[in-house]
Design an enzyme around this catalytic site. Structure first.
Site, short mmCIF file in Angstrom:
data_model
loop_
_atom_site.label_atom_id
_atom_site.label_comp_id
_atom_site.label_asym_id
_atom_site.label_seq_id
_atom_site.Cartn_x
_atom_site.Cartn_y
_atom_site.Cartn_z
N ILE A 91 1.16 6.94 0.06
CA ILE A 91 0.52 5.85 1.29
C ILE A 91 -0.99 5.82 0.35
O ILE A 91 -1.28 6.91 -0.05
CB ILE A 91 0.51 6.53 2.60
CG1 ILE A 91 1.87 6.47 2.52
CG2 ILE A 91 -0.34 5.74 3.60
CD1 ILE A 91 2.28 7.29 4.23
N CYS A 92 -1.84 4.19 0.42
CA CYS A 92 -3.27 4.32 0.46
C CYS A 92 -3.47 3.88 1.23
O CYS A 92 -3.04 3.13 1.90
CB CYS A 92 -2.94 3.71 -1.35
SG CYS A 92 -4.76 2.81 -1.77
N LEU A 93 -4.01 4.97 1.87
CA LEU A 93 -5.32 4.73 3.56
C LEU A 93 -6.31 5.63 3.36
O LEU A 93 -6.40 6.58 3.38
CB LEU A 93 -4.06 5.42 4.43
CG LEU A 93 -4.31 4.45 5.93
CD1 LEU A 93 -4.52 3.19 5.89
CD2 LEU A 93 -3.47 5.27 6.90
N GLN B 144 -1.44 0.31 -3.36
CA GLN B 144 -0.67 1.53 -4.21
C GLN B 144 0.49 1.42 -5.36
O GLN B 144 0.52 1.71 -6.74
CB GLN B 144 -0.27 2.16 -3.32
CG GLN B 144 1.07 3.68 -3.40
CD GLN B 144 0.09 4.46 -3.73
OE1 GLN B 144 -1.14 4.85 -3.42
NE2 GLN B 144 0.25 5.83 -4.92
N ASN C 47 1.15 -1.19 -0.27
CA ASN C 47 -0.56 -0.34 0.29
C ASN C 47 0.90 1.08 -0.26
O ASN C 47 0.10 2.38 0.28
CB ASN C 47 -0.90 -0.38 1.63
CG ASN C 47 -1.79 -0.98 1.07
OD1 ASN C 47 -1.66 -2.35 2.20
ND2 ASN C 47 -2.88 -1.18 0.52
#
Lengths: 326, 200
Positions: free
Chosen positions: B92-94, B127, B84
């Protein structure tokens, strides 16, 4: 209750922790700006959802800003607490009947406007068509005659008939009769000696220079795309062109309408012939094209750069090519 | 005024992070980069029982003027191998850093969430697609690679002589070290395929 009645020592402990919790909970912290009651004594507080603990309290102003952020301009949008998902209850003060009325009017105007705009556009097109029809009638029949004619006819017929004129012209322009004629000629040219004489190159092709492409139906027709603007211009200018042609070729005919009709027919026929001829020549050019073998560029002593390979369908290339195959 | 709210809140949060237990345990840390609270430096310790254990990961935190109504912009400065997190940019993929942000969240909760993300990756919402594919197809390979990256960039323990040797083979050919590591990691440390990709 049992806590207080059981042993001695635990009671004080329990009470102490409870006091701690209560004092902690009583001190308000805003979960947006993190300020406490001590930071701003005058701010108004709200407890908008089911949350407890650190996200129980929030400033009225801070929460409104958060709601604005979530609604993104949609003032009636619903917003829920991001933690406990309970929907915030937002009330508006009563501003009196005038504001309610203004809101309603605003809403109606907002909804009606697209329809009115569409109506205006359609109406404008309609009246343009009526005007065009009237001008065309005057052009074809002659001013005085047209005035007399339009006075006699029922206005309802005029309102329907006049705008029908440009529509019929455009629909008529979309009929591609030249294609049909060309297909007919291609199919029967070998049987009619006159056509052989008129279109010699085609017959040559049909005799089998290119064996693979002998059947015409396999070749997609050239310039198949119909341009909308071309159709529009061609259709709407046609009456004017017909009038001009009538004046040029049939000046001796006294009747306006007859002269213009003849002029129009002459123009269509002339233009059709030219177009068929053009299409046929394009077709032949397409059928006879060749793609050349690659030859590495030869360095020549003269100062000008070596000529790039000429496009395949130039007349000179055609000549040399056919002479080679013949 | 908006700027004021953001700065005031960061100041108050600062006290909170400094006070919190996690700092005492050296798990997270936040530092100021400039005086007006718009840019911060975060640090996360790699969570235990993960390939990131023992590493120290540095983050860039940019606080927007509209904070806390919009989330802070966070990315990894320390290179990391994680489904991610982009292995190239550190993006960051959050969800809580995007549309699931809530004003009640803080720098502390963000850093703790990132630590949780490091411990539990979401390969289905990646990500970095290459890392995510490796994570799904070959867990052990992923673990070794992530551990190697932690040792190399985040000061984690243990090297991997095999990986080091393969990287040296590529750097001897004139490839930059980071580039060689990315290529090898992406091809499951298959030297031949990595070389092919680098020189094609």
């Amino acid at each position: 209750m049992s806590f207080f009645t059981s042993g001695n020592t635990p009671v004080t402990q329990v009470v102490a922790t409870r006091n701690d919790l209560e004092s902690n909970e009583e001190k308000k912290y805003c979960w947006v700006c993190f300020a406490s009651e001590d930071d701003d004594a005058h701010a108004s507080w709200v407890q908008p959802c089911n949350c407890r603990g650190t996200t129980k309290w929030v400033h009225q102003v801070c929460l409104q800003r958060w709601v604005d952020e979530k609604q993104k301009g949609n003032m009636s949008g619903k917003v829920s607490c991001p933690q406990c998902n309970s929907e915030y209850i937002i009330v508006f003060p009563d501003m009196g009947p005038l504001i309610v009325l203004l809101d309603a009017v605003d809403n109606v105007v907002y909804k009606v406007c697209p329809f009115v705009a569409a109506g205006i556009v359609v109406g404008s097109i309609y009246w343009t068509a009526v005007t065009y029809g009237a001008v065309t009638v005057m052009q074809v029949v002659g001013n005085k005659e047209a005035m007399n004619m339009m006075d006699q006819v029922d206005p309802l017929v005029l309102l329907v008939g006049l705008p029908a004129i440009p529509i019929v012209l455009i629909l008529g322009k979309m009929v591609r009769w030249e294609d049909t004629v060309l297909t007919f000629i291609r199919r029967h040219s070998n049987k009619v000696p006159l056509l052989k004489y008129l279109m010699p190159s085609y017959v040559l092709l049909g005799a089998g220079i290119d064996g693979v492409r002998e059947s015409n139906s396999d070749v997609p027709p050239l310039a198949d795309t119909v341009s909308a603007t071309r159709v529009l211009c061609g259709a709407l200018l046609f009456p004017t062109v017909a009038t001009i042609c009538g004046k040029i070729f049939f000046d001796n005919i006294p009747s306006n309408i007859q002269r213009t009709l003849l002029g129009g027919i002459t123009f269509i026929a002339l233009k059709g012939c030219l177009k068929i001829y053009h299409m046929q020549q394009q077709f032949i050019r397409q059928s006879k094209r060749r793609i050349l073998d690659y030859t590495p560029p030869v360095v020549q002593p003269d100062p000008t750069p070596a000529p790039t390979p000429t496009p395949v369908n130039t007349p000179t290339q055609d000549l040399t090519d056919s002479s080679q195959t013949a | 005024m908006a700027n004021n709210i953001a700065a005031q809140r960061i100041q108050r949060e600062f006290k909170e992070v400094i006070k919190s237990d996690e700092v005492a345990k050296c798990a997270i840390r936040v530092e100021l980069v400039n005086d007006n609270y718009t840019e911060l430096k975060g640090e996360i310790a790699g969570p235990p029982d993960t390939p990131y254990e023992g590493g120290n990961f540095v983050l860039e935190i940019k606080v927007p003027e509209t904070y806390p109504f919009n989330p802070p912009k966070v990315r990894f400065i320390t290179k990391i191998w994680h489904p991610n997190i982009s292995s190239v940019t550190g993006a960051i993929c959050l969800d809580i850093l995007r549309d699931q942000w809530a004003a009640a969240m803080t720098l502390r909760t963000v850093l703790l969430s990132l630590q949780a993300l490091m411990a539990a990756a979401e390969p289905d919402d990646p990500q970095d697609a290459v890392v995510a594919k490796q994570y799904k197809d070959d867990q052990e390979m992923f673990r070794l690679t992530a551990k190697h990256w932690t040792a190399k960039y985040a000061g984690g323990p243990g090297g991997n002589p095999d990986f080091e040797m393969k990287i040296r083979r590529l750097t001897d050919m004139g490839v930059e070290e980071d580039q060689a590591r990315v290529a090898l990691s992406s091809y499951n440390w298959d030297l031949e395929r990595a070389t092919e990709q680098l020189f094609s």
